[in-house]
Write a protein that holds these residues in place. Structure first.
Motif, PDB file in Angstrom:
ATOM      1  N   TYR A 119       0.592  -1.317  -0.137  1.00 37.33           N
ATOM      2  CA  TYR A 119      -0.242   0.283   0.313  1.00 37.33           C
ATOM      3  C   TYR A 119       0.707   1.047   0.231  1.00 37.33           C
ATOM      4  N   ASP A 120       2.374   0.975  -0.057  1.00 35.75           N
ATOM      5  CA  ASP A 120       2.844   2.132  -0.424  1.00 35.75           C
ATOM      6  C   ASP A 120       3.092   2.239  -1.334  1.00 35.75           C
ATOM      7  N   THR A 121       2.165   2.846  -2.143  1.00 35.41           N
ATOM      8  CA  THR A 121       1.473   3.666  -3.813  1.00 35.41           C
ATOM      9  C   THR A 121       2.562   4.854  -4.156  1.00 35.41           C
ATOM     10  N   HIS A 122       3.212   5.441  -3.159  1.00 34.56           N
ATOM     11  CA  HIS A 122       3.284   6.770  -3.317  1.00 34.56           C
ATOM     12  C   HIS A 122       5.400   6.651  -3.407  1.00 34.56           C
ATOM     13  N   ILE A 123       5.695   5.467  -3.319  1.00 39.44           N
ATOM     14  CA  ILE A 123       7.240   4.568  -4.182  1.00 39.44           C
ATOM     15  C   ILE A 123       6.624   4.515  -5.424  1.00 39.44           C
ATOM     16  N   GLU A 124       7.411   5.344  -6.434  1.00 35.61           N
ATOM     17  CA  GLU A 124       7.809   4.762  -7.621  1.00 35.61           C
ATOM     18  C   GLU A 124       7.734   3.485  -8.218  1.00 35.61           C
ATOM     19  N   TRP A 125       8.490   2.635  -7.621  1.00 33.93           N
ATOM     20  CA  TRP A 125       7.433   1.219  -8.263  1.00 33.93           C
ATOM     21  C   TRP A 125       6.904   1.199  -8.201  1.00 33.93           C
ATOM     22  N   ILE A 126       6.420   0.496  -6.452  1.00 33.13           N
ATOM     23  CA  ILE A 126       5.166   0.212  -6.603  1.00 33.13           C
ATOM     24  C   ILE A 126       3.891   0.530  -6.858  1.00 33.13           C
ATOM     25  N   HIS A 127       4.418   1.910  -7.254  1.00 30.68           N
ATOM     26  CA  HIS A 127       3.294   2.416  -7.966  1.00 30.68           C
ATOM     27  C   HIS A 127       3.216   1.863  -9.055  1.00 30.68           C
ATOM     28  N   ARG A 128       4.259   2.038  -9.365  1.00 32.63           N
ATOM     29  CA  ARG A 128       4.155   0.755 -11.536  1.00 32.63           C
ATOM     30  C   ARG A 128       4.237  -0.022 -11.212  1.00 32.63           C
ATOM     31  N   LEU A 129       4.364  -1.083 -10.415  1.00 34.04           N
ATOM     32  CA  LEU A 129       3.765  -2.709 -10.484  1.00 34.04           C
ATOM     33  C   LEU A 129       2.317  -2.764 -10.492  1.00 34.04           C
ATOM     34  N   MET A 130       2.231  -1.962  -9.909  1.00 30.74           N
ATOM     35  CA  MET A 130       0.756  -1.782  -9.588  1.00 30.74           C
ATOM     36  C   MET A 130      -0.361  -1.606 -11.333  1.00 30.74           C
ATOM     37  N   THR A 131       0.210  -0.499 -11.427  1.00 26.63           N
ATOM     38  CA  THR A 131      -0.153  -0.336 -13.089  1.00 26.63           C
ATOM     39  C   THR A 131       0.310  -1.859 -14.109  1.00 26.63           C
ATOM     40  N   VAL A 132       0.890  -2.347 -13.746  1.00 23.96           N
ATOM     41  CA  VAL A 132       1.662  -3.420 -15.026  1.00 23.96           C
ATOM     42  C   VAL A 132       0.666  -4.441 -13.968  1.00 23.96           C
ATOM     43  N   ILE A 133       0.685  -5.090 -12.828  1.00 26.24           N
ATOM     44  CA  ILE A 133      -0.544  -5.757 -12.893  1.00 26.24           C
ATOM     45  C   ILE A 133      -2.056  -5.765 -13.346  1.00 26.24           C
ATOM     46  N   GLN A 134      -2.383  -3.892 -13.376  1.00 23.48           N
ATOM     47  CA  GLN A 134      -3.468  -4.009 -14.157  1.00 23.48           C
ATOM     48  C   GLN A 134      -3.247  -4.246 -15.713  1.00 23.48           C
ATOM     49  N   ASP A 135      -2.688  -3.057 -15.651  1.00 24.59           N
ATOM     50  CA  ASP A 135      -2.824  -2.961 -17.398  1.00 24.59           C
ATOM     51  C   ASP A 135      -1.820  -4.353 -18.424  1.00 24.59           C
ATOM     52  N   GLU A 136      -1.470  -4.340 -17.592  1.00 23.01           N
ATOM     53  CA  GLU A 136      -0.818  -6.098 -18.591  1.00 23.01           C
ATOM     54  C   GLU A 136      -1.059  -7.409 -18.155  1.00 23.01           C
ATOM     55  N   ILE A 137      -1.203  -7.955 -17.270  1.00 20.31           N
ATOM     56  CA  ILE A 137      -1.736  -8.888 -16.058  1.00 20.31           C
ATOM     57  C   ILE A 137      -2.783  -8.864 -16.470  1.00 20.31           C
ATOM     58  N   HIS A 138      -3.389  -8.853 -15.248  1.00 15.72           N
ATOM     59  CA  HIS A 138      -4.696  -8.395 -15.574  1.00 15.72           C
ATOM     60  C   HIS A 138      -5.418  -8.371 -16.813  1.00 15.72           C
ATOM     61  N   ALA A 139      -5.903  -7.174 -17.745  1.00 15.57           N
ATOM     62  CA  ALA A 139      -6.021  -7.134 -19.273  1.00 15.57           C
ATOM     63  C   ALA A 139      -6.044  -7.368 -19.625  1.00 15.57           C
ATOM     64  N   ASN A 140      -4.587  -8.906 -20.118  1.00 13.35           N
ATOM     65  CA  ASN A 140      -4.429  -9.853 -20.879  1.00 13.35           C
ATOM     66  C   ASN A 140      -4.316 -11.116 -19.837  1.00 13.35           C
ATOM     67  N   ARG A 141      -4.930 -11.491 -18.649  1.00 19.72           N
ATOM     68  CA  ARG A 141      -5.525 -12.022 -18.132  1.00 19.72           C
ATOM     69  C   ARG A 141      -4.337 -13.244 -18.757  1.00 19.72           C
ATOM     70  N   ARG A 142      -2.823 -12.779 -17.741  1.00 20.57           N
ATOM     71  CA  ARG A 142      -1.682 -13.494 -18.619  1.00 20.57           C
ATOM     72  C   ARG A 142      -1.553 -14.798 -16.782  1.00 20.57           C
ATOM     73  N   LYS A 143      -0.985 -15.830 -16.566  1.00 15.91           N
ATOM     74  CA  LYS A 143      -0.937 -16.647 -15.833  1.00 15.91           C
ATOM     75  C   LYS A 143       0.065 -16.140 -14.730  1.00 15.91           C
ATOM     76  N   THR A 144      -0.770 -15.646 -13.771  1.00 15.03           N
ATOM     77  CA  THR A 144       0.134 -15.827 -12.665  1.00 15.03           C
ATOM     78  C   THR A 144       0.182 -16.201 -11.244  1.00 15.03           C
ATOM     79  N   LEU A 145       1.358 -16.430 -10.371  1.00 10.92           N
ATOM     80  CA  LEU A 145       1.338 -16.932  -9.689  1.00 10.92           C
ATOM     81  C   LEU A 145       2.025 -15.562  -8.195  1.00 10.92           C
ATOM     82  N   GLY A 146       1.451 -15.305  -7.230  1.00 12.82           N
ATOM     83  CA  GLY A 146       1.470 -14.462  -6.301  1.00 12.82           C
ATOM     84  C   GLY A 146       2.067 -14.352  -5.109  1.00 12.82           C
ATOM     85  N   VAL A 147       2.772 -14.756  -4.191  1.00 13.58           N
ATOM     86  CA  VAL A 147       3.683 -15.205  -3.186  1.00 13.58           C
ATOM     87  C   VAL A 147       3.799 -13.205  -2.197  1.00 13.58           C
ATOM     88  N   CYS A 148       3.080 -14.026  -0.958  1.00 13.26           N
ATOM     89  CA  CYS A 148       3.065 -13.206   0.611  1.00 13.26           C
ATOM     90  C   CYS A 148       3.017 -11.267  -0.495  1.00 13.26           C
TER      91      CYS A 148
END
Length: 404
Positions: A119-148
């Protein structure tokens, strides 16, 4: 190169990418983290191959007309000659594949742990990761394993998108379409937060939900550290009372965490958890309609109260393979776990990385100084159970995501 292009279509090569989120020890560096997941997935595939071989041996004989095609398909699915590759990208350097073609080279994605907070999305790289998850992974339904941390980021990226919409639309209040879009998006939810019961380091068991039992199957096996194979012991927070839970209703793994997934988006569903920590493993679907269809299917498959709670892992694999092949019921495109199954890797997992992470939590003042000793004692005492559940969760995830 051409060889890599050939690997994209080779059924005996699993080509994964890992978005590294922690570059420093004890959880990093990236190469060590990737090796833990290679060990985990390699051992999981060995287990999967053994189960599928047993299924093949016990299945009814095929007819003469069916047998050649069936045998060829089984060789492709169950061959022990299987290569798993993990290519590492670095989230903290905002290092990702640069083209759609580069993303498409991978069969799936791993988002592992980190000492950072989702939730520290003010940090640039975490903000970018959130965007990547939504715009690249979720939008394209890329098969993903997330841990912790990856588990928390996946959920939080949906709520982050809500906040992102709100912020952008505050600059354009006269645009009614944008306001309506923001309202629609804000219904999606998803949030990571501080763990409601405080930091956790060590072994913990959580009951599976109905959907978790369906996807993960029965994690119990004939071998167990417990005197009663049908039950599992779970110490309460004061370490004084032992609660007996049905063995096939629980998932028991190792944890090092200070945060949790507080709420899920409308396309997410909990697979295990309890009243205090409800979202300890989750599945994500392409749409709300797919999730609803899956829930209806699970409800129809539910056994009566007098029957067993879950199928065997073997039967679960057969069922999920059948669902994947017929395409009638959508399976999740992402599975996320708050626990660390990779801590049970045979190389640097439990003996090194796990304990060093617990020590780091002590150094940060998150847990007491006695915690590492207790965590190691429990990890050793319940080693077989922890290994079994970690591998079985990895097997089920591999089948669900089409990696195995």
């Amino acid at each position: 190169d051409d060889d890599d292009d050939d690997d994209d279509h080779d059924p005996h090569v699993l080509n994964l990418m890992m978005i590294c989120c922690e570059e420093q020890a004890p959880y990093g560096p990236a190469a060590d983290t990737a090796n833990m997941f290679l060990d985990l997935l390699g051992a999981a595939y060995e287990r999967y191959h053994s189960i599928c071989t047993l299924v093949n041996q016990t299945s009814p004989a095929a007819t003469a007309e069916e047998k050649p095609n069936s045998t060829q398909q089984q060789q492709q699915q169950y061959s022990k000659d299987y290569t798993i590759r993990i290519t590492v990208y670095h989230a903290q350097s905002m290092d990702y594949p640069k083209t759609t073609q580069a993303w498409n080279c991978y069969h799936g994605i791993i988002i592992p742990g980190s000492f950072s907070t989702a939730y520290d999305t003010h940090i640039e790289w975490i903000h970018r990761l959130m965007t990547v998850i939504q715009d690249e992974i979720h939008a394209n339904r890329r098969k993903t394993l997330g841990v912790c941390f990856g588990h928390q980021c996946f959920a939080h990226s949906f709520g982050f998108l809500d906040d992102d919409f709100r912020q952008r639309n505050n600059n354009n209040n006269n645009n009614q379409n944008s306001i309506e879009n923001a309202r629609t998006c804000c219904n999606r939810g998803g949030e990571a937060a501080k763990c409601s019961i405080g930091p956790i380091a060590g072994r913990k068991s959580f009951p599976l939900t109905a959907e978790g039992k369906f996807l993960f199957g029965n994690t119990a096996s004939s071998s167990s550290n417990h005197s009663d194979n049908n039950n599992i012991s779970s110490l309460d927070e004061n370490k004084t009372t032992i609660h007996q839970l049905p063995r096939d209703a629980c998932l028991e793994m190792l944890y090092t965490r200070g945060d949790m997934v507080q709420s899920l988006p409308s396309v997410g569903i909990a697979l295990c958890g309890d009243e205090e920590l409800a979202n300890e493993a989750c599945a994500y679907f392409a749409s709300e309609e797919d999730l609803l269809q899956f829930r209806i299917h699970v409800t129809k498959q539910q056994p009566t109260e007098d029957s067993q709670l879950a199928t065997s892992l073997r039967d679960g694999i057969v069922s999920r393979k059948r669902m994947s092949n017929d395409g009638k019921i959508a399976l999740p495109y992402a599975i996320t776990l708050q626990a660390h199954p990779e801590f049970m890797s045979p190389t640097t997992g439990c003996k090194e990385t796990f304990i060093n992470c617990v020590d780091a939590m002590v150094g940060h003042g998150a847990i007491c100084h006695d915690s590492p000793k207790l965590a190691l004692e429990e990890a050793n005492l319940y080693h077989d159970t922890l290994l079994r559940d970690s591998l079985d969760a990895a097997v089920s995830t591999g089948v669900i995501l089409g990696w195995f």
